[in-house]
Design an enzyme around this catalytic site. Structure first.
Site, PDB file in Angstrom:
ATOM      1  N   LYS A 286       0.822  -1.221   0.000  1.00  0.00           N
ATOM      2  CA  LYS A 286       0.000   0.000   0.000  1.00  0.00           C
ATOM      3  C   LYS A 286       0.853   1.267   0.000  1.00  0.00           C
ATOM      4  O   LYS A 286       0.570   2.209  -0.736  1.00  0.00           O
ATOM      5  CB  LYS A 286      -0.953   0.025   1.211  1.00  0.00           C
ATOM      6  CG  LYS A 286      -1.901  -1.173   1.272  1.00  0.00           C
ATOM      7  CD  LYS A 286      -2.882  -1.076   2.412  1.00  0.00           C
ATOM      8  CE  LYS A 286      -2.261  -1.145   3.788  1.00  0.00           C
ATOM      9  NZ  LYS A 286      -1.769  -2.488   4.179  1.00  0.00           N
TER      10      LYS A 286
ATOM     11  N   ARG B 218      11.470  -1.144  11.684  1.00  0.00           N
ATOM     12  CA  ARG B 218      10.219  -1.326  12.422  1.00  0.00           C
ATOM     13  C   ARG B 218      10.250  -2.618  13.227  1.00  0.00           C
ATOM     14  O   ARG B 218      10.374  -3.709  12.664  1.00  0.00           O
ATOM     15  CB  ARG B 218       9.032  -1.340  11.450  1.00  0.00           C
ATOM     16  CG  ARG B 218       8.647   0.043  10.974  1.00  0.00           C
ATOM     17  CD  ARG B 218       7.546   0.008   9.940  1.00  0.00           C
ATOM     18  NE  ARG B 218       6.347  -0.721  10.366  1.00  0.00           N
ATOM     19  CZ  ARG B 218       5.241  -0.790   9.640  1.00  0.00           C
ATOM     20  NH1 ARG B 218       5.180  -0.182   8.472  1.00  0.00           N
ATOM     21  NH2 ARG B 218       4.202  -1.456  10.086  1.00  0.00           N
TER      22      ARG B 218
ATOM     23  N   ARG C 282      -0.253  -9.540  13.280  1.00  0.00           N
ATOM     24  CA  ARG C 282      -0.825  -8.472  12.441  1.00  0.00           C
ATOM     25  C   ARG C 282      -1.706  -9.067  11.351  1.00  0.00           C
ATOM     26  O   ARG C 282      -2.766  -8.515  11.037  1.00  0.00           O
ATOM     27  CB  ARG C 282       0.298  -7.630  11.823  1.00  0.00           C
ATOM     28  CG  ARG C 282       0.904  -6.677  12.850  1.00  0.00           C
ATOM     29  CD  ARG C 282       2.283  -6.207  12.443  1.00  0.00           C
ATOM     30  NE  ARG C 282       2.284  -5.444  11.209  1.00  0.00           N
ATOM     31  CZ  ARG C 282       3.383  -5.229  10.480  1.00  0.00           C
ATOM     32  NH1 ARG C 282       4.541  -5.736  10.860  1.00  0.00           N
ATOM     33  NH2 ARG C 282       3.311  -4.505   9.398  1.00  0.00           N
TER      34      ARG C 282
HETATM   35  P1  ADP Z   1       1.031  -2.370   7.762  1.00  0.00           P
HETATM   36  O1  ADP Z   1      -0.055  -2.066   6.789  1.00  0.00           O
HETATM   37  O2  ADP Z   1       2.302  -2.793   7.114  1.00  0.00           O
HETATM   38  O3  ADP Z   1       0.595  -3.271   8.868  1.00  0.00           O
HETATM   39  P2  ADP Z   1       0.844   0.294   8.929  1.00  0.00           P
HETATM   40  O4  ADP Z   1       1.982   1.221   8.905  1.00  0.00           O
HETATM   41  O5  ADP Z   1      -0.343   0.615   8.076  1.00  0.00           O
HETATM   42  O6  ADP Z   1       1.470  -1.091   8.540  1.00  0.00           O
HETATM   43  O7  ADP Z   1       0.312   0.085  10.421  1.00  0.00           O
HETATM   44  C1  ADP Z   1       1.182  -0.217  11.483  1.00  0.00           C
HETATM   45  C2  ADP Z   1       0.400  -0.336  12.791  1.00  0.00           C
HETATM   46  O8  ADP Z   1      -0.237   0.946  13.085  1.00  0.00           O
HETATM   47  C3  ADP Z   1      -0.747  -1.342  12.821  1.00  0.00           C
HETATM   48  O9  ADP Z   1      -0.299  -2.651  13.109  1.00  0.00           O
HETATM   49  C4  ADP Z   1      -1.628  -0.741  13.946  1.00  0.00           C
HETATM   50  O10 ADP Z   1      -1.107  -1.028  15.220  1.00  0.00           O
HETATM   51  C5  ADP Z   1      -1.487   0.756  13.725  1.00  0.00           C
HETATM   52  N1  ADP Z   1      -2.572   1.281  12.846  1.00  0.00           N
HETATM   53  C6  ADP Z   1      -2.385   1.813  11.601  1.00  0.00           C
HETATM   54  N2  ADP Z   1      -3.570   2.177  11.069  1.00  0.00           N
HETATM   55  C7  ADP Z   1      -4.520   1.861  11.979  1.00  0.00           C
HETATM   56  C8  ADP Z   1      -5.942   1.964  12.017  1.00  0.00           C
HETATM   57  N3  ADP Z   1      -6.639   2.476  10.979  1.00  0.00           N
HETATM   58  N4  ADP Z   1      -6.594   1.545  13.125  1.00  0.00           N
HETATM   59  C9  ADP Z   1      -5.932   1.052  14.161  1.00  0.00           C
HETATM   60  N5  ADP Z   1      -4.594   0.893  14.194  1.00  0.00           N
HETATM   61  C10 ADP Z   1      -3.888   1.297  13.126  1.00  0.00           C
END
Ligand code: ADP
Length: 193
Positions: free
Chosen positions: A14, A134, A146
């Protein structure tokens, strides 16, 4: 406005694809993960709230995430549109986003869902850990959590957009450019329709 939900499991690509989409369509990229990480780095109150959840691979609570997202959108009153990357991740977030955009006289144009199988996701995330710094990428148990959380809480969000006939599945394996072209084709088909 062109408002796109870029959807898919962790590691689907993404963030990478968002970069190409914002350039092509002149959109604002809102990645909730990136916003949380910059708050953690800056040691803000929001960052402190989010960190414990993120470190475990759990979702940050809806109330925190929704109000943060809304205040981010408010920062760009002249935007031509947004890429929502990593949001909505729960059905409650999807409902809140719909209501919020309605209050702004706009709506989601479509959800583009990157489809990648699980073994490939795990390999990509563990590989990304080498450069991303990360902690949630480096530990295979957190990576698996996750994906479990994604399947349980986030995958149902696709149904929300399917009901509105806004869901478009995109095959997420191939070169970055190939996948970008698939996304562009899907957007053009929706917009020209
Ligand atoms: P990825 O898509 O690779 O898991 P992100 O950078 O989108 O990584 O998200 C990392 C972390 O941030 C998630 O595992 C969660 O803990 C938190 N997070 C991100 N977006 C949201 C959301 N919309 N609602 C709740 N937690 C979120």
């Amino acid at each position: 406005m062109l408002n796109i939900v870029l959807f898919g499991p962790p590691g689907a690509g993404k963030g990478t694809q968002s970069e190409n989409l914002i350039t092509k369509y002149n959109l604002v990229h809102l990645s909730t993960g990136d916003i949380f990480r910059s708050n953690i780095k800056g040691e803000t109150e929001l960052g402190k709230k989010a960190k414990a959840f993120m470190d475990k691979g759990e979702l940050v609570p809806d109330s925190v995430t929704i109000s943060m997202l809304e205040s981010e959108v408010e920062k760009y009153p002249n935007a031509k549109g947004f890429i929502f990357d990593g949001f909505p991740r729960t059905s409650a977030q999807a409902q809140a986003l719909d209501q919020f955009l309605t209050s702004k006289n706009t709506s989601i144009t479509c959800m583009l869902a990157l489809e990648v199988e699980e073994t490939e996701l795990i390999a990509r995330l563990l590989n990304r850990a080498k450069t991303s710094g990360r902690a949630d990428d480096a530990d295979v148990n957190i990576v698996r959590n996750r994906i479990t959380v994604y399947n349980r809480e986030t995958a149902p969000v696709a149904e929300f957009y399917k009901k509105q006939d806004k869901y478009r599945g995109i095959y997420g394996i191939g070169s970055v450019e190939e996948i970008s072209n698939r996304l562009f084709d899907a957007i053009n088909a929706v917009v020209l329709n």
